[in-house]
Write a protein that holds these residues in place. Structure first.
Motif, short mmCIF file in Angstrom:
data_model
loop_
_atom_site.label_atom_id
_atom_site.label_comp_id
_atom_site.label_asym_id
_atom_site.label_seq_id
_atom_site.Cartn_x
_atom_site.Cartn_y
_atom_site.Cartn_z
N PRO A 336 0.82 -1.19 -0.10
CA PRO A 336 -0.02 0.03 -0.04
C PRO A 336 0.89 1.15 0.19
O PRO A 336 1.98 1.33 0.49
N GLU A 346 -3.81 4.36 -6.91
CA GLU A 346 -4.57 2.92 -6.28
C GLU A 346 -4.98 2.01 -7.23
O GLU A 346 -4.84 0.69 -7.17
N THR A 379 -5.42 0.50 1.87
CA THR A 379 -4.61 1.67 1.13
C THR A 379 -3.53 1.90 1.76
O THR A 379 -2.59 2.81 1.41
#
Length: 411
Positions: A336, A346, A379
């Protein structure tokens, strides 16, 4: 206490202590094996060496004898003349002092001096030294006026690769360490690999960026590659592999301008361009573990964020070259990066990771993303394991190293 097998390895190694040409990489067939005990990939050239000696320290990841060192001038615009090089064992990481009687002068084709042309590398002749996994090998090089090809992104740990710089002159033979100043963690000049005849049956090379290099792994623990090496070192001798860390902070997996440095001297050439030197040219390679892509996707002042196709294409190229060389490829998913859910970066990271997991390009996959991501916000890396948005801390590195299924490497 040495096992009979270890004694046999050392006896065979002793018979191999014959001169080698300066250009020849060590390679022998059968058992025992010639393997790479440690690596610290060079990243660029920064200035010219003073009239001083650099004592480089690298930690080996397997037992071995008949050590050879590799010196490199891959980025120099002029030749590098090594006036002397010495190799000894360092008992304490916080001191430049060597184990009494361990220091040996290296030769190159039976000569004590060697000139390495621009773009070149050189292997020493075998040295009558015996090491065990975890030993610190000190390589003292005196090459005043030579272009400084280096590795200069220091991780914070005192026991990872680093160096001591002497006062004026050739201090290579000094075992006391009194000629040298303070330790510079993570900084090496010219020395990028140590090989040996070993009971280890081959080498895992970790090709990566700062996450592999150990940059920002605050907390004082070892890098994840060191954790992996320590775990493998607990196996019976015939099952062991050595681990070589070819991580360079800021490196990219795709061929593009470096996001952080337009001079291309901070972060090494892109992974496909350094693959031959930093991976495939090393003795004993059996597995290549690729953990890259963060810097491509993140982008920077000198290169925009890369699309998924660019990152995937580079990974496919690397895996194909690894397979063509007869080695196994292992892909690790990208960690992440603090890019918000639904953001372009992302989405690219998720697309690349899905491809790594499902494409079948790699012989095995290590899902590092799944190991470190925060379940509440995938994330980001879990807070307890995070140094910053890109990097695990020392505890995160430990978790990564412990998470690796050793069966990935046939163990």
């Amino acid at each position: 206490m040495r096992t009979c097998r270890s004694v046999a390895v050392l006896a065979i190694a002793a018979s191999l202590l014959t001169p080698a040409t300066a250009e020849a990489a060590p390679s022998i067939g059968g058992w025992p094996h010639s393997v790479t005990l440690t690596e610290s990939a060079l990243e660029g050239v920064h200035g010219t060496a003073p009239d001083a000696t650099i004592r480089n320290v690298l930690t080996v990841t397997a037992n071995g004898a008949a050590l050879r060192i590799r010196l490199g001038n891959p980025f120099g615009g002029s030749a590098m003349t090594v006036r002397s090089a010495w190799v000894g064992l360092q008992p304490k990481t916080d001191s430049p002092a060597l184990r009494p009687g361990s220091n040996r002068q290296a030769t190159f084709g039976l000569k004590r001096t060697v000139t390495v042309p621009p773009g070149g590398t050189v292997w020493s002749d075998p040295l009558p030294l015996i090491v065990r996994a975890g030993d610190h090998v000190a390589v003292s090089v005196y090459a005043p006026g030579a272009p400084v090809n280096d590795h200069v992104f220091p991780p914070p740990q005192a026991n990872t690769p680093g160096s001591f710089l002497s006062g004026p002159g050739d201090a290579g033979r000094d075992e006391s360490g009194t000629a040298y100043g303070a330790f510079s963690p993570g900084t090496l000049w010219w020395v990028d690999a140590v090989s040996a005849v070993s009971e280890a049956r081959g080498t895992i090379v970790a090709l990566g960026d700062s996450i592999t290099d150990g940059y920002n792994a605050f907390g004082g623990g070892p890098r994840w590659t060191d954790v992996l090496a320590a775990r493998i070192g607990k196996l019976p001798p015939g099952r062991r592999l050595s681990v070589a860390n070819a991580g360079i902070s800021g490196n990219t997996v795709s061929v593009q301008p470096n996001p952080y440095d337009p001079t291309n001297q901070c972060c090494g050439p892109p992974a496909p361009l350094r693959l031959d030197r930093d991976v495939l040219s090393l003795p004993g390679v059996r597995y290549v573990l690729l953990l890259e892509g963060t810097n491509d996707i993140g982008g920077g002042d000198h290169a925009p964020p890369a699309p998924a196709a660019q990152v995937i294409g580079a990974m496919r190229t690397i895996a194909a070259k690894v397979h063509a060389a007869g080695h196994k490829s292992v892909g690790a998913t990208i960690l992440p990066m603090c890019s918000g859910a639904g953001s372009a970066k992302e989405q690219v990271r998720l697309e690349v990771n899905n491809w790594i997991r499902t494409s079948g390009t790699f012989d095995s996959v290590l899902d590092f993303d799944a190991v470190l991501r925060d379940p509440a916000d995938p994330t980001v890396i879990r807070a307890a394991w995070r140094s910053d948005c890109y990097h695990p801390n020392a505890e995160g590195d430990r978790v990564l190293g412990e998470s690796i299924d050793l069966s990935t490497f046939g163990l």
